[in-house]
Design an enzyme around this catalytic site. Structure first.
Site, PDB file in Angstrom:
ATOM      1  N   HIS A 187       0.808  -1.210   0.000  1.00 51.66           N
ATOM      2  CA  HIS A 187       0.000   0.000   0.000  1.00 51.66           C
ATOM      3  C   HIS A 187       0.843   1.261   0.000  1.00 51.66           C
ATOM      4  O   HIS A 187       0.435   2.285  -0.529  1.00 51.66           O
ATOM      5  CB  HIS A 187      -0.956  -0.036   1.195  1.00 51.66           C
ATOM      6  N   CYS A 478      -2.089   2.294 -24.886  1.00 47.75           N
ATOM      7  CA  CYS A 478      -2.800   3.466 -24.360  1.00 47.75           C
ATOM      8  C   CYS A 478      -3.504   3.157 -23.042  1.00 47.75           C
ATOM      9  O   CYS A 478      -4.292   3.962 -22.570  1.00 47.75           O
ATOM     10  CB  CYS A 478      -3.774   4.029 -25.384  1.00 47.75           C
TER      11      CYS A 478
HETATM   12  C1  PEP Z   1      -7.915   0.168 -21.951  1.00 48.99           C
HETATM   13  O1  PEP Z   1      -8.804  -0.666 -21.828  1.00 48.99           O
HETATM   14  O2  PEP Z   1      -6.716  -0.028 -21.612  1.00 48.99           O
HETATM   15  C2  PEP Z   1      -8.216   1.494 -22.529  1.00 48.99           C
HETATM   16  C3  PEP Z   1      -7.251   2.366 -22.771  1.00 48.99           C
HETATM   17  O3  PEP Z   1      -9.518   1.810 -22.740  1.00 48.99           O
HETATM   18  P1  PEP Z   1     -10.524   2.219 -21.556  1.00 48.99           P
HETATM   19  O4  PEP Z   1      -9.710   2.412 -20.323  1.00 48.99           O
HETATM   20  O5  PEP Z   1     -11.209   3.454 -22.021  1.00 48.99           O
HETATM   21  O6  PEP Z   1     -11.426   1.017 -21.503  1.00 48.99           O
END
Ligand code: PEP
Ligand code: MG
Length: 545
Positions: A187, A478
């Protein structure tokens, strides 16, 4: 003489330096004498003490938010655990020992069980010891151990820090945290990251380091004494020094550092943070409370506002990712027993092609109006066939680049075929983890499985990286994984060509890549792939860097 330098595992990035304040060690072991005159009355003191501790922790949880609140609530539940209380009560009556001693022994039994369970459970041992010491202090009428009140910004040095103490830290007063024990999923690490306090854990012998002031690097894990009269350096000062604004390793291997955005304000913050472009524009965020489908003109205006700060730069727009945790009223989706496994993402468009085509028309209009280099990608794609279906519609709308997100394991496993259908892919590691581990990403109880350092997830990413190299097409990340500066190196070594993240992480990740060579990244990737657990992967990678 060279100053002694210590090192551990950097778990929260950022550099800071300043005076050291050591955190008080745990309270003294309570004696098992004197035997209580009335063991039943003595046993009856345990429950109120435990409840008082739990109530105080709950009150602090109510004042906190996010991770801090969740951790304090869990610690409060540990303090009020009826199993702990009843074991302590039985020890008082059966062994005729004082209540404080009985709590000490009962809590230690629980801690031993947690330690032998290993992994995530073992990292909760510190929480159990914290609860133990608080209940004992309550029974003895003394101050609980913990962080002293800081009179000036300082670096906190501790054996390990209790979650309740960590959650209550003031980021303006705590320059950095250094602990002798603890692990990357403890944590302390989670909270330090969420409070943006640089932190290094598992630094052997740091408590015996004789230094009035230290410099801490939360990325490399280095801790070194500095001149106590030197001015303090805060993480924010340090965060701005190192990055030139072009994502690349020190030997020039290019990895674009991009931002995730969902609104015009996000886009402005991302541009100000120095993002090279946008790797994920979550269009559904604009319509979470829309009762009717927005017109093409309205959508075009909304998208133009987000694209404008990135005129002339690359922006990846994701088509509506509706369903599951993000239902859109105007799509009138049916109730499903398992929405995360149901009609969500691109699946929504299969029998609502008009909605998709109107959105693509609006994106094409906005791209032209804002002058951004727009690519479009679909969420939640499971097969190469679906990817081809989407790419055809994107091209028919006059948009030049079509891609898909890889967030379902089937898409990662067939990455070669997916690449044949599209111009690029972007790994949504948040959902890819959720579907790989069958672990709801919204549920704290399975959070350890959704750790992006899990080797199973990294192996899927490696498959996509290999396919990208073979097909000579871009593969970005992403999901949240891209925002971890150390993991960013691993992803680069796995063949990922761009990283997209929250604006606040852009500079740290850019600086992390700029301070290593591509070979370092490859070594990091090999070490992570070979590790048996997420925690081992973190340690193994830190050791190669
Ligand atoms: C993911 O799933 O990693 C992503 C970038 O899309 P979201 O967080 O919008 O589902
Ligand atoms: Mg997703």
């Amino acid at each position: 003489m060279r100053e002694p330098q210590l090192s551990g595992v950097g778990v929260s990035p950022g550099r800071a330096s300043g005076p050291v304040v050591k955190v008080t060690e745990s309270i003294e072991e309570p004696p098992n004498t004197p035997a209580p005159d009335d063991p039943h009355a003595e046993a009856a003191r345990v429950a109120p003490a435990a409840q008082a501790v739990a109530a105080r922790l709950e009150a602090t949880a109510e004042r906190a938010s996010g991770d801090a609140a969740a951790i304090l609530t869990t610690t409060a539940a540990m303090a009020a655990d009826p199993a702990l209380v009843s074991q302590a009560e039985q020890l008082v009556t059966a062994q005729r020992i004082p209540a404080a001693r009985a709590v000490y022994e009962a809590a230690n039994n629980f801690a031993t069980a947690l330690a032998s369970a290993g992994g995530y459970m073992a990292e909760r041992v510190r929480d159990m010891h914290d609860v133990r010491d608080r209940i004992i202090a309550e029974l003895q009428g003394i101050e609980p151990p913990g962080v002293p009140t800081l009179e000036r910004p300082s670096v906190l040095v501790a054996r390990d820090l209790a979650p309740a103490d960590t959650a209550a830290l003031d980021p303006d007063m705590v320059l950095a945290l250094v602990t002798e024990e603890g692990g990357p999923t403890s944590h302390t690490a989670i909270l330090a990251r969420s409070l943006r306090i640089p932190a290094v854990v598992a630094v052997k012998n740091v408590l015996s380091l004789d230094a009035e002031a230290v410099a801490v690097d939360g990325l490399t894990g280095e801790v070194r004494p500095v001149d106590p009269s030197a001015p303090v350096v805060t993480a924010t000062d340090a965060g701005n020094v190192d990055w030139e604004g072009v994502g690349a390793t020190s030997d020039g291997h290019r990895v674009k550092v991009l931002a995730n955005v969902g609104s015009p304000a996000d886009a402005l913050a991302a541009a100000e943070a120095g993002a090279e472009g946008v790797g994920l524009f979550r269009t559904e965020f604009s319509y979470l409370d829309a009762g009717d489908e927005p017109t093409v003109a309205d959508q075009q205006a909304a998208y133009t506002a987000v694209l404008t700060p990135f005129a002339g730069k690359s922006v990846v727009v994701r088509t509506l990712d509706a369903g599951a945790d993000k239902p859109l009223e105007f799509l009138a989706q049916e109730d499903e027993p398992n929405p995360a496994l149901g009609v969500r993402g691109l699946r929504v468009a299969f029998d609502r092609t008009g909605v998709l085509d109107r959105q693509l028309a609006a994106i094409a209009g906005a791209a032209e109006e804002a002058g951004a280099e727009v690519s479009v990608m679909a969420p939640m794609v499971a097969t190469a066939e679906e990817a081809a279906w989407f790419a055809e519609r994107v091209r028919a709308a006059g948009l030049p680049r079509a891609g898909v997100m890889i967030e379902v394991p089937s898409a990662a496993l067939t990455a070669r075929e997916v690449f044949d259908a599209v111009d690029f892919v972007s790994l949504g590691t948040n959902d890819l983890a959720q579907y790989t581990f069958a672990a709801d990403r919204q549920l704290g109880a399975v959070a350890a499985l959704n750790d992006p350092w899990q080797p199973a997830l990294l192996r899927l990413i490696a498959l996509v990286g290999e396919a990208a190299r073979e097909k000579d097409k871009p593969a970005g990340v992403c999901g949240e994984a891209a925002a971890d500066p150390l993991l960013a190196r691993v992803l680069t070594g796995l063949g990922i060509t761009s990283l997209s993240m929250n604006a606040g992480s852009v500079r740290t990740v850019g600086a992390s890549l700029a301070s290593v060579t591509f070979d370092d990244c490859r070594r990091a990737a090999e070490a992570a792939l070979a590790a048996p657990t997420a925690a081992d992967a973190r340690v193994a990678v830190a050791e190669t860097q």
